[in-house]
Each structure stands twice: as C-alpha cells, then as structure tokens.
Design a protein around this motif. Structure first.
Motif, PDB file in Angstrom:
ATOM      1  N   LEU A  46      31.455  17.775  23.053  1.00 36.20           N
ATOM      2  CA  LEU A  46      31.256  18.278  21.662  1.00 36.20           C
ATOM      3  C   LEU A  46      31.745  19.619  21.538  1.00 36.20           C
ATOM      4  N   PRO A  47      31.991  20.216  20.430  1.00 35.88           N
ATOM      5  CA  PRO A  47      32.457  21.555  20.216  1.00 35.88           C
ATOM      6  C   PRO A  47      31.021  22.463  20.459  1.00 35.88           C
ATOM      7  N   ALA A  48      31.504  23.835  20.800  1.00 35.58           N
ATOM      8  CA  ALA A  48      30.517  24.855  20.797  1.00 35.58           C
ATOM      9  C   ALA A  48      30.268  25.622  19.466  1.00 35.58           C
ATOM     10  N   ILE A  49      29.155  25.696  19.233  1.00 37.68           N
ATOM     11  CA  ILE A  49      28.563  26.161  17.911  1.00 37.68           C
ATOM     12  C   ILE A  49      28.511  27.515  17.957  1.00 37.68           C
ATOM     13  N   VAL A  50      29.382  27.908  16.509  1.00 38.03           N
ATOM     14  CA  VAL A  50      29.417  29.528  16.383  1.00 38.03           C
ATOM     15  C   VAL A  50      28.308  29.800  15.506  1.00 38.03           C
ATOM     16  N   LYS A  51      27.167  30.769  15.923  1.00 33.92           N
ATOM     17  CA  LYS A  51      26.087  31.125  15.001  1.00 33.92           C
ATOM     18  C   LYS A  51      26.608  32.163  14.042  1.00 33.92           C
ATOM     19  N   LYS A  52      25.717  32.363  12.970  1.00 33.81           N
ATOM     20  CA  LYS A  52      25.915  33.418  11.983  1.00 33.81           C
ATOM     21  C   LYS A  52      26.377  34.734  12.543  1.00 33.81           C
ATOM     22  N   ASN A  53      25.648  35.138  13.717  1.00 34.11           N
ATOM     23  CA  ASN A  53      25.989  36.472  14.258  1.00 34.11           C
ATOM     24  C   ASN A  53      27.177  36.519  15.112  1.00 34.11           C
ATOM     25  N   GLY A  54      27.836  35.440  15.385  1.00 27.91           N
ATOM     26  CA  GLY A  54      29.149  35.423  15.958  1.00 27.91           C
ATOM     27  C   GLY A  54      29.101  34.993  17.325  1.00 27.91           C
ATOM     28  N   SER A  55      27.709  34.810  17.735  1.00 29.19           N
ATOM     29  CA  SER A  55      27.417  34.227  19.313  1.00 29.19           C
ATOM     30  C   SER A  55      27.835  32.821  19.447  1.00 29.19           C
ATOM     31  N   ARG A  56      27.897  32.520  20.493  1.00 23.34           N
ATOM     32  CA  ARG A  56      28.524  30.757  20.586  1.00 23.34           C
ATOM     33  C   ARG A  56      27.385  30.305  21.641  1.00 23.34           C
ATOM     34  N   VAL A  57      26.879  29.081  21.330  1.00 25.15           N
ATOM     35  CA  VAL A  57      26.105  28.397  22.025  1.00 25.15           C
ATOM     36  C   VAL A  57      26.450  26.844  22.317  1.00 25.15           C
ATOM     37  N   GLU A  58      26.355  26.194  23.493  1.00 26.78           N
ATOM     38  CA  GLU A  58      26.555  24.973  23.586  1.00 26.78           C
ATOM     39  C   GLU A  58      26.158  23.941  22.645  1.00 26.78           C
ATOM     40  N   TYR A  59      26.784  22.867  21.976  1.00 23.78           N
ATOM     41  CA  TYR A  59      25.977  22.000  21.351  1.00 23.78           C
ATOM     42  C   TYR A  59      24.853  21.305  22.007  1.00 23.78           C
ATOM     43  N   SER A  60      23.778  21.120  21.290  1.00 22.94           N
ATOM     44  CA  SER A  60      22.721  20.390  21.898  1.00 22.94           C
ATOM     45  C   SER A  60      22.224  19.297  21.082  1.00 22.94           C
ATOM     46  N   HIS A  61      22.198  18.007  21.407  1.00 25.90           N
ATOM     47  CA  HIS A  61      21.844  16.878  21.133  1.00 25.90           C
ATOM     48  C   HIS A  61      20.376  17.124  20.784  1.00 25.90           C
ATOM     49  N   ASP A  62      19.651  17.538  21.625  1.00 23.58           N
ATOM     50  CA  ASP A  62      18.177  17.567  21.563  1.00 23.58           C
ATOM     51  C   ASP A  62      17.911  18.466  20.470  1.00 23.58           C
ATOM     52  N   LYS A  63      18.406  19.603  20.264  1.00 30.54           N
ATOM     53  CA  LYS A  63      18.283  20.606  18.987  1.00 30.54           C
ATOM     54  C   LYS A  63      18.416  19.969  17.804  1.00 30.54           C
ATOM     55  N   LEU A  64      19.464  19.150  17.474  1.00 30.95           N
ATOM     56  CA  LEU A  64      19.770  18.280  16.295  1.00 30.95           C
ATOM     57  C   LEU A  64      18.728  17.268  16.098  1.00 30.95           C
ATOM     58  N   ALA A  65      18.451  16.493  17.227  1.00 31.36           N
ATOM     59  CA  ALA A  65      17.390  15.663  16.899  1.00 31.36           C
ATOM     60  C   ALA A  65      15.937  16.220  16.585  1.00 31.36           C
ATOM     61  N   SER A  66      15.551  17.174  17.167  1.00 31.90           N
ATOM     62  CA  SER A  66      14.314  17.989  16.747  1.00 31.90           C
ATOM     63  C   SER A  66      14.432  18.442  15.384  1.00 31.90           C
ATOM     64  N   SER A  67      15.233  18.900  14.953  1.00 31.98           N
ATOM     65  CA  SER A  67      15.373  19.364  13.605  1.00 31.98           C
ATOM     66  C   SER A  67      15.512  18.032  12.567  1.00 31.98           C
ATOM     67  N   LEU A  68      16.217  17.374  13.079  1.00 35.20           N
ATOM     68  CA  LEU A  68      16.157  16.089  12.099  1.00 35.20           C
ATOM     69  C   LEU A  68      14.771  15.482  12.089  1.00 35.20           C
ATOM     70  N   LYS A  69      13.931  15.458  13.099  1.00 37.32           N
ATOM     71  CA  LYS A  69      12.734  14.981  13.103  1.00 37.32           C
ATOM     72  C   LYS A  69      11.492  15.706  12.728  1.00 37.32           C
ATOM     73  N   LEU A  70      11.842  17.270  12.739  1.00 32.59           N
ATOM     74  CA  LEU A  70      10.896  17.876  12.014  1.00 32.59           C
ATOM     75  C   LEU A  70      10.906  17.966  10.413  1.00 32.59           C
ATOM     76  N   ALA A  71      12.259  17.733  10.228  1.00 31.62           N
ATOM     77  CA  ALA A  71      12.339  17.495   8.560  1.00 31.62           C
ATOM     78  C   ALA A  71      11.802  16.270   8.140  1.00 31.62           C
ATOM     79  N   LEU A  72      11.894  15.367   9.013  1.00 23.10           N
ATOM     80  CA  LEU A  72      11.335  13.829   8.612  1.00 23.10           C
ATOM     81  C   LEU A  72      10.033  13.612   8.917  1.00 23.10           C
ATOM     82  N   ARG A  73       9.316  14.625   9.515  1.00 18.59           N
ATOM     83  CA  ARG A  73       8.000  14.522  10.065  1.00 18.59           C
ATOM     84  C   ARG A  73       6.900  13.855   8.781  1.00 18.59           C
TER      85      ARG A  73
END
Length: 148
Positions: A48-75
């Motif tokens: 999966l592609p790297a994610i470029v954050k708003k500040n320009g830094s790059r982070v590795e894509y995280s399945h867990d981060k995506l899942a936790s974001s969705l689960k938090l919104a759907l709590r």
C-alpha cells in the motif's frame, strides 16, 4: 530459482500445489547440480502507498490505524464488524488501484468519509467533525445538509 545449498541457478520444479485458501503456491524443487530438494512458496505481495501528512511528513500505511478510526466513529452504532471490514477492504482496494507510491492523507480521509456516509450517517458526522475541524454550528449544519 537459486539453490539454497550450492547456489546453483539451475533448479527444476518437481511439484506445484495451491494452498486450500488459494493465496499461496507451494513448489518442490530439485537442484540440478547437488540434487538436493527444497520448497519455495509464492504469495502476492501488496504494498500500500505511503501516506503524506498535511505537514509533508511521510508515514507507512497502517491498516490498524484505519480500522481504529472507523471503529471509533462507529462506536455504539448499529453497524456489524463485517460491514466495517468490507469498508476497510474497499478503501485499501481503492488505494491499491490508484497505483501511486504516495497518497495525501486528505485522500484517505475522503475515502473514509465516503464509506462512513454509506454505513452510518451519525458516524459520518462524528468523523467529519474531527476531520474537517468544525469550528461552529454552521459547519455542522453544512455537513448535515450534505446528507439530505
């Protein structure tokens, strides 16, 4: 395939089998030089592609981060785990289909919002309020009008 014992490049495939799940191929091989046998496995490697954050830094894509974001919104919302998993799969499939090495975090956020809009309107508003940094009631009203 190079022999792991004598490093000869000339090997022969003796047997090929697909795993029960269908996602792995097992091959029995024999080296033409030293006559030793060994097994190799083939799997699809999806990067999966790297994610470029708003500040320009790059982070590795995280399945867990995506899942936790969705689960938090759907709590505490009436949405099944299977539906969440399917949404995550659609988002990841879309990210892969773009064929890019890097993707802006805003693009991922928009994909998440699209999925939440399909799954649950309340979760969509929850996520949007944080993602879009709603500062006042007018921002909420605008997002609510989008849903209608």
């Amino acid at each position: 395939m190079r022999c792991p014992f004598c490093h000869n490049d000339d090997t022969q495939v003796l047997d090929t089998r697909v795993s029960d799940e269908g996602d792995t191929i097992r091959r029995r091989r024999r080296c033409a030089k030293c006559d030793k046998r060994f097994t190799t496995y083939e799997r699809v490697e999806l990067v999966l592609p790297a994610i470029v954050k708003k500040n320009g830094s790059r982070v590795e894509y995280s399945h867990d981060k995506l899942a936790s974001s969705l689960k938090l919104a759907l709590r505490k919302r009436p949405v099944s785990s299977d539906s969440v998993d399917e949404s995550i799969a659609r988002i990841e499939e879309k990210l892969l289909s773009l064929g890019e090495k890097e993707i802006p975090s805003e693009r991922v956020g928009e994909l998440v919002m699209r999925e939440l809009k399909r799954l649950d309107k309340v979760a969509y508003i929850r996520f949007a309020s944080v993602y879009r940094s709603f500062a006042d009631i007018e921002s909420f009203e605008s997002a609510l009008k989008e849903l209608k």
